[in-house]
Design a protein around this motif. Structure first.
Motif, PDB file in Angstrom:
ATOM      1  N   PRO A  65      44.425  42.713  48.994  1.00  0.00           N
ATOM      2  CA  PRO A  65      43.863  42.865  50.338  1.00  0.00           C
ATOM      3  C   PRO A  65      44.052  41.578  51.143  1.00  0.00           C
ATOM      4  CG  PRO A  65      42.102  42.612  48.706  1.00  0.00           C
ATOM      5  CD  PRO A  65      43.392  42.711  47.940  1.00  0.00           C
ATOM      6  N   LEU A  66      44.665  41.704  52.301  1.00  0.00           N
ATOM      7  CA  LEU A  66      44.968  40.529  53.125  1.00  0.00           C
ATOM      8  C   LEU A  66      44.196  40.517  54.436  1.00  0.00           C
ATOM      9  CD1 LEU A  66      48.838  40.555  52.613  1.00  0.00           C
ATOM     10  CD2 LEU A  66      47.181  39.053  51.491  1.00  0.00           C
ATOM     11  N   GLY A  67      43.398  41.513  54.645  1.00  0.00           N
ATOM     12  CA  GLY A  67      42.639  41.579  55.895  1.00  0.00           C
ATOM     13  C   GLY A  67      42.338  43.035  56.211  1.00  0.00           C
ATOM     14  N   ALA A  68      41.767  43.288  57.380  1.00  0.00           N
ATOM     15  CA  ALA A  68      41.421  44.649  57.772  1.00  0.00           C
ATOM     16  C   ALA A  68      42.673  45.529  57.820  1.00  0.00           C
ATOM     17  CB  ALA A  68      40.743  44.624  59.136  1.00  0.00           C
ATOM     18  N   HIS A  69      42.655  46.595  57.022  1.00  0.00           N
ATOM     19  CA  HIS A  69      43.747  47.576  56.995  1.00  0.00           C
ATOM     20  C   HIS A  69      45.103  46.954  56.644  1.00  0.00           C
ATOM     21  CE1 HIS A  69      40.706  49.986  58.924  1.00  0.00           C
ATOM     22  NE2 HIS A  69      40.683  49.179  59.974  1.00  0.00           N
ATOM     23  N   TRP A  70      45.095  45.856  55.923  1.00  0.00           N
ATOM     24  CA  TRP A  70      46.349  45.193  55.574  1.00  0.00           C
ATOM     25  C   TRP A  70      46.337  44.853  54.087  1.00  0.00           C
ATOM     26  CZ3 TRP A  70      48.108  39.598  57.149  1.00  0.00           C
ATOM     27  CH2 TRP A  70      49.458  39.451  56.839  1.00  0.00           C
ATOM     28  N   VAL A  71      47.234  45.474  53.363  1.00  0.00           N
ATOM     29  CA  VAL A  71      47.329  45.252  51.923  1.00  0.00           C
ATOM     30  C   VAL A  71      48.754  44.846  51.573  1.00  0.00           C
ATOM     31  CG1 VAL A  71      47.144  46.304  49.631  1.00  0.00           C
ATOM     32  CG2 VAL A  71      45.512  46.921  51.425  1.00  0.00           C
ATOM     33  N   GLY A  72      48.877  43.743  50.832  1.00  0.00           N
ATOM     34  CA  GLY A  72      50.184  43.298  50.374  1.00  0.00           C
ATOM     35  C   GLY A  72      50.323  43.543  48.885  1.00  0.00           C
ATOM     36  N   LYS A  73      51.477  43.203  48.352  1.00  0.00           N
ATOM     37  CA  LYS A  73      51.747  43.388  46.935  1.00  0.00           C
ATOM     38  C   LYS A  73      51.999  42.042  46.261  1.00  0.00           C
ATOM     39  CE  LYS A  73      51.511  47.876  46.581  1.00  0.00           C
ATOM     40  NZ  LYS A  73      50.665  48.556  45.585  1.00  0.00           N
ATOM     41  N   ALA A  74      51.788  42.002  44.958  1.00  0.00           N
ATOM     42  CA  ALA A  74      52.005  40.771  44.199  1.00  0.00           C
ATOM     43  C   ALA A  74      52.451  41.122  42.790  1.00  0.00           C
ATOM     44  CB  ALA A  74      50.729  39.929  44.159  1.00  0.00           C
ATOM     45  N   TRP A  75      53.038  40.139  42.127  1.00  0.00           N
ATOM     46  CA  TRP A  75      53.504  40.340  40.749  1.00  0.00           C
ATOM     47  C   TRP A  75      52.406  40.014  39.740  1.00  0.00           C
ATOM     48  CZ3 TRP A  75      57.652  43.144  40.583  1.00  0.00           C
ATOM     49  CH2 TRP A  75      58.508  43.126  41.695  1.00  0.00           C
ATOM     50  N   TRP A  76      51.526  39.085  40.110  1.00  0.00           N
ATOM     51  CA  TRP A  76      50.355  38.757  39.287  1.00  0.00           C
ATOM     52  C   TRP A  76      49.348  38.041  40.181  1.00  0.00           C
ATOM     53  CZ3 TRP A  76      55.229  36.552  37.978  1.00  0.00           C
ATOM     54  CH2 TRP A  76      55.406  35.237  38.400  1.00  0.00           C
ATOM     55  N   PRO A  77      48.078  38.001  39.776  1.00  0.00           N
ATOM     56  CA  PRO A  77      47.067  37.313  40.590  1.00  0.00           C
ATOM     57  C   PRO A  77      47.251  35.810  40.536  1.00  0.00           C
ATOM     58  CG  PRO A  77      46.098  38.131  38.545  1.00  0.00           C
ATOM     59  CD  PRO A  77      47.497  38.660  38.585  1.00  0.00           C
ATOM     60  N   ILE A  78      46.953  35.138  41.617  1.00  0.00           N
ATOM     61  CA  ILE A  78      47.023  33.673  41.635  1.00  0.00           C
ATOM     62  C   ILE A  78      45.702  33.105  42.166  1.00  0.00           C
ATOM     63  CG2 ILE A  78      49.522  33.582  41.951  1.00  0.00           C
ATOM     64  CD1 ILE A  78      49.027  32.932  44.905  1.00  0.00           C
ATOM     65  N   PRO A  79      45.334  31.895  41.716  1.00  0.00           N
ATOM     66  CA  PRO A  79      44.102  31.248  42.205  1.00  0.00           C
ATOM     67  C   PRO A  79      44.340  30.606  43.567  1.00  0.00           C
ATOM     68  CG  PRO A  79      45.162  29.860  40.563  1.00  0.00           C
ATOM     69  CD  PRO A  79      46.006  31.094  40.672  1.00  0.00           C
ATOM     70  N   ILE A  80      44.241  31.418  44.603  1.00  0.00           N
ATOM     71  CA  ILE A  80      44.589  30.944  45.952  1.00  0.00           C
ATOM     72  C   ILE A  80      43.782  29.704  46.352  1.00  0.00           C
ATOM     73  CG2 ILE A  80      44.476  31.551  48.384  1.00  0.00           C
ATOM     74  CD1 ILE A  80      46.093  33.692  47.805  1.00  0.00           C
ATOM     75  N   ASP A  81      42.489  29.698  46.028  1.00  0.00           N
ATOM     76  CA  ASP A  81      41.652  28.553  46.404  1.00  0.00           C
ATOM     77  C   ASP A  81      42.196  27.259  45.800  1.00  0.00           C
ATOM     78  OD1 ASP A  81      40.053  30.239  47.818  1.00  0.00           O
ATOM     79  OD2 ASP A  81      38.466  30.364  46.311  1.00  0.00           O
ATOM     80  N   ARG A  82      42.596  27.329  44.526  1.00  0.00           N
ATOM     81  CA  ARG A  82      43.116  26.117  43.877  1.00  0.00           C
ATOM     82  C   ARG A  82      44.438  25.686  44.515  1.00  0.00           C
ATOM     83  NH1 ARG A  82      46.373  24.159  40.053  1.00  0.00           N
ATOM     84  NH2 ARG A  82      47.285  26.095  39.285  1.00  0.00           N
ATOM     85  N   TYR A  83      45.266  26.653  44.848  1.00  0.00           N
ATOM     86  CA  TYR A  83      46.541  26.341  45.495  1.00  0.00           C
ATOM     87  C   TYR A  83      46.286  25.586  46.805  1.00  0.00           C
ATOM     88  CZ  TYR A  83      49.755  29.117  42.582  1.00  0.00           C
ATOM     89  OH  TYR A  83      50.537  29.596  41.559  1.00  0.00           O
ATOM     90  N   GLN A  84      45.335  26.114  47.580  1.00  0.00           N
ATOM     91  CA  GLN A  84      45.066  25.525  48.893  1.00  0.00           C
ATOM     92  C   GLN A  84      44.420  24.145  48.773  1.00  0.00           C
ATOM     93  OE1 GLN A  84      42.751  28.715  50.610  1.00  0.00           O
ATOM     94  NE2 GLN A  84      44.560  29.689  51.507  1.00  0.00           N
ATOM     95  N   GLU A  85      43.513  23.987  47.801  1.00  0.00           N
ATOM     96  CA  GLU A  85      42.840  22.698  47.622  1.00  0.00           C
ATOM     97  C   GLU A  85      43.809  21.618  47.147  1.00  0.00           C
ATOM     98  OE1 GLU A  85      39.673  23.466  44.917  1.00  0.00           O
ATOM     99  OE2 GLU A  85      38.595  24.774  46.316  1.00  0.00           O
ATOM    100  N   ALA A  86      44.736  22.007  46.280  1.00  0.00           N
ATOM    101  CA  ALA A  86      45.675  21.034  45.718  1.00  0.00           C
ATOM    102  C   ALA A  86      46.679  20.550  46.757  1.00  0.00           C
ATOM    103  CB  ALA A  86      46.413  21.652  44.527  1.00  0.00           C
ATOM    104  N   GLY A  87      47.069  21.437  47.678  1.00  0.00           N
ATOM    105  CA  GLY A  87      48.014  21.041  48.714  1.00  0.00           C
ATOM    106  C   GLY A  87      49.318  20.520  48.142  1.00  0.00           C
ATOM    107  N   SER A  88      49.732  19.353  48.622  1.00  0.00           N
ATOM    108  CA  SER A  88      51.020  18.780  48.213  1.00  0.00           C
ATOM    109  C   SER A  88      51.019  18.291  46.765  1.00  0.00           C
ATOM    110  CB  SER A  88      51.399  17.632  49.145  1.00  0.00           C
ATOM    111  OG  SER A  88      50.439  16.592  49.069  1.00  0.00           O
ATOM    112  N   THR A  89      49.831  18.234  46.121  1.00  0.00           N
ATOM    113  CA  THR A  89      49.763  17.785  44.723  1.00  0.00           C
ATOM    114  C   THR A  89      49.762  18.969  43.747  1.00  0.00           C
ATOM    115  OG1 THR A  89      47.331  17.762  44.656  1.00  0.00           O
ATOM    116  CG2 THR A  89      48.436  15.765  45.443  1.00  0.00           C
TER     117      THR A  89
END
Length: 231
Positions: A65-89
């Motif tokens: 789920p990417l927002g209201a009435h918007w669903v995308g697809k993925a190959w596996w779940p990812i920890p988005i929060d960790r990705y965003q917090e880590a940034g360039s590191t």
């Protein structure tokens, strides 16, 4: 051309296929996290190549789920929060994707069912799709012609490093990445490049001024790469 949709194997379900001739080379292109099979389909017309190709755009099995009435697809779940917090590191090399074993099994069945010749096949992907492509390239002994990695980083390094490399030594890999990518850092792409070289691959890199994207410059250089490795 003949664009077909089919619903069989996991890699066939809702996939987009542009098949023209069994004598042509093949390009398998996996989409990124939150996109779908239709997302990269236009590239079958936009990448300038002299070599004629059949194109395969599989779709990830997970709904995101990417927002209201918007669903995308993925190959596996990812920890988005960790990705965003880590940034360039961010370092994804230690991640073992959930469900990757099933993806490998299903891909093997799909490949056999399609009857594709790996020696005339480029296996490639964008972002998370590139992570899947690198795993499948290393995992299977079929000796794919080449590897295409667009705006992605290394995953599951310990596992990939343990795979036999006899069949991939001397093979070619194309790597593109934006200097200002806010999703996956270019440092991770450079680490991936180093890893592939150490495994015996010959790499062609295309770094561009931009973010998490596939600009015209990449399409041009990817087309030139395909002409070299698929001819």
């Amino acid at each position: 051309f003949n664009a077909k949709m089919s619903t069989m194997n996991l890699f066939d379900k809702d996939a987009v296929e542009v098949f023209e001739d069994e004598k042509y080379a093949n390009v398998i292109l996996f989409h990124g996290y939150g996109a779908d099979a239709q997302d990269l389909y236009p590239l079958s017309r936009m990448i300038p190549t002299k070599v004629k190709c059949n194109w395969f755009f599989p779709q990830g099995p997970l709904s995101i789920p990417l927002g209201a009435h918007w669903v995308g697809k993925a190959w596996w779940p990812i920890p988005i929060d960790r990705y965003q917090e880590a940034g360039s590191t961010l370092d994804t090399s230690v991640e073992v994707p959930k469900g990757i074993e099933k993806l490998r099994t299903e891909f093997q069945k799909w490949l056999n069912m399609k009857g594709l010749d790996p020696k005339r096949t480029l296996i490639s992907g964008f972002s998370q799709g590139g992570m899947l492509a690198q795993d499948l390239f290393f995992t299977f002994p079929q000796n794919f012609s080449a590897l295409g990695l667009l705006s992605t980083n290394l995953i599951n390094k310990a596992y990939l490093k343990a795979q036999p490399t006899e069949n991939i030594k001397g093979k070619h890999a194309f790597i593109s990445h934006g200097h200002s990518d806010p999703v996956l850092p270019i440092a991770g792409s450079k680490a991936l490049d180093t890893f592939l070289i150490e495994a015996g691959l010959k790499t062609k890199t295309c770094h561009f001024s931009g973010g998490h994207e596939i600009p015209p410059m990449v399409l041009t250089q990817l087309g030139q790469f395909m002409d070299q490795v698929l001819d």
